[in-house]
Design an enzyme around this catalytic site. Structure first.
Site, PDB file in Angstrom:
ATOM      1  N   GLU A 167       0.919  -1.243  -0.294  1.00 49.84           N
ATOM      2  CA  GLU A 167       0.129  -0.298   0.224  1.00 49.84           C
ATOM      3  C   GLU A 167       0.419   1.201   0.167  1.00 49.84           C
ATOM      4  OE1 GLU A 167      -1.067  -2.591   1.674  1.00 49.84           O
ATOM      5  OE2 GLU A 167      -2.309  -3.398   1.128  1.00 49.84           O
ATOM      6  N   HIS A 171     -11.754  -5.640   8.436  1.00 49.58           N
ATOM      7  CA  HIS A 171     -12.738  -5.464   6.935  1.00 49.58           C
ATOM      8  C   HIS A 171     -13.773  -4.406   7.158  1.00 49.58           C
ATOM      9  CE1 HIS A 171     -11.470  -9.481   6.074  1.00 49.58           C
ATOM     10  NE2 HIS A 171     -11.007  -9.296   4.745  1.00 49.58           N
TER      11      HIS A 171
END
Ligand SMILES: Cc1ncc(C[n+]2csc(CCOP(=O)(O)OP(=O)(O)O)c2C)c(N)n1
Ligand SMILES: Cc1ncc(C[n+]2csc(CCOP(=O)(O)OP(=O)(O)O)c2C)c(N)n1
Ligand SMILES: [Mg+2]
Ligand SMILES: [Mg+2]
Lengths: 410, 337, 410, 337
Positions: free
Chosen positions: B60, B129
């Site tokens: 990322e 999540h």
């Protein structure tokens, strides 16, 4: 020591500490001219040994020898010498200015001048560097006005960065010099991104990333190598191994690997090690890597073996962690003296002309300094305004910042 | 006008932006060939080629760092972080680099990037999540932070974000991707097809950053919400009968303070709702601002209904999620105060 | 394509996509038994080629050949087969349970069973794994009760993790299994830290880190290698290369490097590649690396070459990005079948006993499942309490959480 | 009793902790042989050996990640991030790993680590040596956040942090390392030698986490501050003559709300001061809490005096820094409201 059969922690240590006698005899220094020069489209797998050697051009007698000797003309070399001398003089004056309280902070290049000065001359206009704080040679050799550098250092009213940045954290887009970040490693991957953009746009410009030996441990070094390798980005990835990261010797970042260049092997990159105190070698290797990038052959990792002669910054005192004489013992010598000697051997330079040049350069630097100081220094004279502080956070100032600026009464 | 889901609207925004400007590029993990784990980028690689829409390594920081370099070159990267929960490795690049590039270079280099990421809970995604990290971005000068709540806005805001000259954090409430979710998890969900705000033009338009929208007019209490919580707040108002004015903030930074102050000036009461943990959540900033700007109008303290100060749990999702029951209780309580 | 002299972006692509015919003929597969087995105290520089080969033991005829054949007894091999079969059956049942709505999510191991099952048997009690979500074989082969795994998967009232974690994110300290994080890569460096701690305490226990091919791109992979290399931590660093990272083929993470194992070379680490579908090879290589670590010789990087036969998770459908028949074409076969055949060749196993074992195992798993379901499943029966949600954030609940718990009415 | 500077007190805390517990280890960039760029760890390697105090590679994520692994093993790492401005690369390890380890493993693994970092401005350090990122940690459930303001507290809090069973972010206001700084940058600075709170016992003691301290009693307005701002607030009270009660929060998470509520209950007014940027700073949480808990006592809105919403500038440091003048103006203003 732990009992037999028990584990124990290994913590690497430099071989000498203050009080010891420096000794670099264990550092293998290949003869100048002894390392092969492969074609730029070589299969990286065939040149893995270059990651463990050192490409050198200037020998002890000041001659340029071997396949990497390059094609720089007398004029170009004389110019190179002048750039390095200018950088050194610039450093000396700015160090003094810091001690005089004219600015808050400074970082010098002593001993490493060849790396950024020579690299710069291998680039084309439009190429972009993503430098660390120790590559001001890119600016000096690129013709960026010294007075603008000083204005930045002084955070004065003519500071191109409006007083917002720490001294020496220059930004000079038109000179192919990306805004320096104080955060280590972050810009290595940004260089890769810039290079990818150039490839996406079918441009011809390439990028150069810069990082220190200590900073190769940062995670963004990995990000850069992964992305560069995957997308074959047109980028030259430069590691300046000056042996120290503040007080930490390079063995802490390097660990068990033979060299920093070797880090590139696991990514299938060509990885070259070069004598960073040898202007000709640096230029020649840079040319090679830049040509590779420009011919869309992908990234190259280069380790410049050099030595940080001075303190890390004006906040640092190296005598607390390394012998004072360590830099004298450094086996690759001084880049300015080595190029000077070469030019003398070449017959285009002399001790006298060198002295004269030193005086001229000091003059130039002092003239620039006087000019800069007319615009103020950190604590006296003209300064960027409080308004400047509020501007440029966004392209358009949002309401909450306008409110705050108003509160600040400006 | 065509009806779109949030996913379709987001995809359409990128499609339109890529079609109009060759400098717009889209990339991220699983974003290229496959079109993203939520399919938001499906078809873009095929349409615009591998140089403009591609898969990346799982890094990322690398994704954002490369985007910053590209933006400095002159591109407009619109990148995806697979879940907001995975943005932290890129936090340094966002905070230290993207947010400050214009400022520190005095405008020599700028950073027009959009970082899209699915955010929020309600899908039994557990702690990795489900998170809502918006407050970690609203504290950072130089960033803009957007949270759309419906397909029309999602498309218009995303195009505006891509065209914006500065870095934008674009948080997509994943619980809304396929339909407006009002927190009544025990009832059947409705699809976007039945919601007016799924009417989304095919072509180019923008919803300007920095403007809130009143979703439900009311006179008793102002509810400040964004993303999924907009529907929860509306449901809570219906369920309790409290005449709440529900404001969908849409952009958290810069914030549309005027709309907020006007509403609280009228109602005299305020409840702030978000999914993120309470302490130092964006609700803190909202409560602080409201009491600063509406102090003399307030008849009760500003209340916050938020996720609890625990990691996001799996099994206890509906105990954690600030659903219509908890929001409704706050509405009643603030009216009684 | 770009004009001549212009740059262009290279984006790696797998050779086949849905609709194409899978072809692994370009993947070089060395003969079983052909790779040398160096002593554990070998100088890593002498075995760089092991990073580019594949250590294999079981040949096509089901025989164990070569220097890595190892010393596992019939009983140990039969146990290994049973572990792999159990894991496969466990996966099948839990996949079904997920489809039946008994839980929210599941991730299977199909095709990769040998890696974690065989590795586990090379460890000693007290050693610690830092696994990813695809090493449940460490638990199965370590004797952790299946019913506890299921309780976790069901988030039921007997869930050892109190419903807090996503299914399959197990934690089992007493079984040498560190709490799984959903964040990729983070635990690779934690494994190194644990190993460093063991060395600091002059302990004898070693650690094992685990990471997927795709996740080697994460920055913490770099952090792990840097720290492991610098401090010579007693850790085995395992890369499970199952060719895919969700929809992304391994070439995106690997880039221009020949192999993932080669990433270790730049750190001076011994880097081995092993046939991950060969129980004997995995066990033998694991033993080698674990002995190295335990003898304080430092870290080893191992790449297990295997194939993810199933979907990434229950949220994934691989037919969208790779040919359905790709797994059949995978040249290293199926780990269960290969060990089964070897045992038959060895004369200690038969097709019949295998069928019988399958039935027994299915029975065991179903028994465990029934037991677990008595404690509830995600949406029915017993469940962890709302109180459990508030507890364990800190050792002692601070006032603000107590206030919140009260507000929640529990 | 010996007098210590902050640096000496912090060093002494680690010395005492290492002496009492063999599981305490100390490491970070330049922390070993050299003893840290601020010399907080000087002498520890010599005294306790290279296995217990050592230099690390420059990788903040690695430093924290390794510490988490060590903590899981059973050690108590007390690590240094060279400047708080450089903590972001480690943010993922802190937020996703350290903060949640106890929770997600149901106590099987715990994470007793202390992450020390110099924080705050006032030294002309520019944007990368001046930041105050505390709010980025107070939003994270599972962390504790401590900011000492004097040598006595620094030592007692650091020992308490090292002995704490959970991860603690320990922010050291670097402007206070060598003396209490009240923001009057144009006046000569005093040294710790002249301040009563530099009296610091040699041996073991703790200052418990989670307890604020009233530094100046007053009846007119409550000032909530921590770190350097404690002295600025005191100076502002003296300069303006406003009878302010200055509370030194010391621990931001968990917060000593009782002390705050008691004080505001008495004064009816509240000003919050911090160096960090305004929006979503920790002051937002404080303002939100105060209006929640003291609404009916408040005679004026809670005011915030903070760093502006810009990156930390170099030349304009004293325009940015919330000095006694700005704090004093707020005191006067809140009294007039
Ligand atoms: C992310 C981050 N961590 C730590 C620092 C503090 N720091 C500044 S320079 C430096 C040493 C860097 O050494 P090296 O990379 O070898 O570069 P050199 O100074 O030798 O040129 C450190 C640790 C920083 N600036 N950024
Ligand atoms: C930091 C982070 N980024 C992204 C993800 C989303 N994600 C989950 S699994 C996965 C693929 C991992 O692939 P690989 O490492 O090869 O492991 P495999 O699933 O093949 O075992 C991704 C991208 C994540 N969990 N964490
Ligand atoms: Mg260095
Ligand atoms: Mg994989």
């Amino acid at each position: 020591m732990a009992e037999a059969g028990r584990l124990s922690l290994h913590v690497p240590e430099p071989e000498v500490r203050p009080g010891d006698t420096p000794d670099f005899s264990h550092v293998p220094i290949p003869r100048a001219g002894s390392v092969e020069r492969p074609p730029v489209d070589v299969d990286p797998r065939e040149i893995r040994d270059l990651a463990y050697s050192i490409i050198r051009v200037l020998n002890r007698d000041g001659e340029a020898v071997g396949p990497w000797a390059g094609t720089l003309s007398d004029e170009e070399l004389l110019e190179g010498l002048r750039h390095m001398m200018t950088l050194r003089t610039f450093d000396a004056r700015m160090l003094m200015a810091q001690r005089q309280g004219k600015t808050s902070f400074y970082m010098q290049h002593m001993g490493e001048e060849a790396v950024s000065c020579a690299f710069r001359k291998a680039l084309e206009p439009g190429d972009m560097n993503f430098p660390t704080y120790r590559q001001a040679g890119l600016l000096i050799a690129g013709g960026y006005p010294m007075v603008d550098m000083m204005n930045q250092i002084y955070s004065n009213e003519a500071d191109p960065l409006k007083g917002r940045q720490l001294p020496i954290m220059y930004s000079a887009r038109d000179h192919g010099f990306f805004s320096i970040s104080g955060n280590l490693g972050t810009q290595f991957i940004q260089a890769v991104g810039w290079a990818m953009a150039s490839a996406i746009k079918n441009d011809t410009r390439i990028a150069a990333g810069w990082i220190g030996d200590g900073s190769t441990a940062e995670s963004d070094f990995h990000a850069a190598l992964v992305f560069a390798s995957t997308y074959r980005a047109p980028v030259v990835l430069n590691i300046v191994n000056n042996q120290w990261a503040i007080s930490t010797f390079q063995g802490i970042a390097r660990g068990g690997s033979g060299t920093f260049a070797a880090r590139g092997l696991g990514f299938g990159l060509p990885a070259l090690r070069v004598d960073g105190n040898d202007y000709l070698a640096v230029h020649s290797v840079a040319k090679w890597a830049i040509e590779r990038a420009r011919r869309n052959l992908g990234p190259t990792l280069i380790e410049y073996v050099t030595y940080r002669v001075g303190a890390h910054s004006t906040s640092d005192d190296p005598s607390a962690y390394r012998p004072k004489t360590e830099s004298d013992a450094w086996p690759l010598g001084d880049p300015v003296i080595r190029l000077k000697n070469h030019l003398i051997v070449r017959g285009v330079w002399s001790e006298e002309r060198h002295k004269q040049a030193e005086a001229e350069i000091l003059d130039e630097v002092i003239t620039a300094q006087k000019q800069a100081e007319q615009h103020g220094t950190l604590h006296s004279g003209g300064k960027p305004s409080t308004r400047d502080m509020f501007e440029g956070v966004y392209a358009t100032m949002p309401p909450h910042l306008r409110r705050q600026r108003q509160q600040a009464g400006v | 006008m065509p009806r779109m889901t949030m996913i379709e609207a987001i995809r359409s925004a990128m499609d339109v932006a890529m079609g109009r400007d060759e400098n717009v590029v889209v990339f991220g993990e699983d974003v290229g060939y496959f079109g993203g784990v939520f399919r938001c980028t499906a078809g873009l690689q095929q349409k615009y080629g591998k140089s403009r829409c591609f898969d990346t390594p799982i890094n990322e920081s690398g994704i954002v760092g490369a985007a910053i370099g590209m933006a400095a070159y002159g591109l407009r990267p619109c990148i995806e972080v697979q879940f907001a929960d995975y943005v932290y490795p890129a936090y340094d690049q966002i905070v230290s680099e993207a947010a400050r590039l214009r400022y520190r270079s005095n405008g020599q280099f700028t950073c027009p990037i959009v970082i899209r990421m699915p955010t929020g809970g309600g899908i039994f995604g557990g702690q990795t999540h489900s998170q809502s990290p918006e407050a970690l971005f609203t504290h950072v000068a130089g960033l803009k932070v957007v949270v759309p709540s419906n397909p029309y806005d999602a498309k218009g805001l995303l195009i505006a974000a891509i065209e914006d000259p500065d870095p934008v954090i674009f948080l997509e409430p994943k619980r809304l991707y396929n339909g407006p979710f009002d927190g009544h998890y025990e009832r059947p969900v409705t699809s976007w097809a039945k919601h007016p705000l799924s009417e989304t033009p095919e072509g180019h338009y923008t919803v300007p950053l920095g403007r809130a929208e009143v979703r439900r007019e009311g006179s008793a209490v102002t509810v400040l919400a964004y993303g999924t919580m907009v529907y929860v707040a509306q449901a809570a108002a219906e369920d309790t009968g409290v005449d709440a004015e529900v404001i969908d903030l849409r952009t958290l930074l810069p914030l549309d303070l005027d709309t907020i102050v006007a509403s609280v000036g009228k109602t005299g009461r305020c409840v702030v709702v978000h999914e993120a943990t309470l302490t130092s959540g964006f609700g803190a900033e909202l409560a602080a601002l409201v009491q600063e700007h509406c102090f003399y109008n307030l008849e009760a303290p500003v209340m916050r209904v938020t996720g609890w100060d625990t990691p996001y749990p799996h099994a206890q999702e509906w105990d954690y999620f600030p659903g219509p029951k908890r929001v409704g209780e706050a509405l009643v309580q603030v009216m009684e105060a």
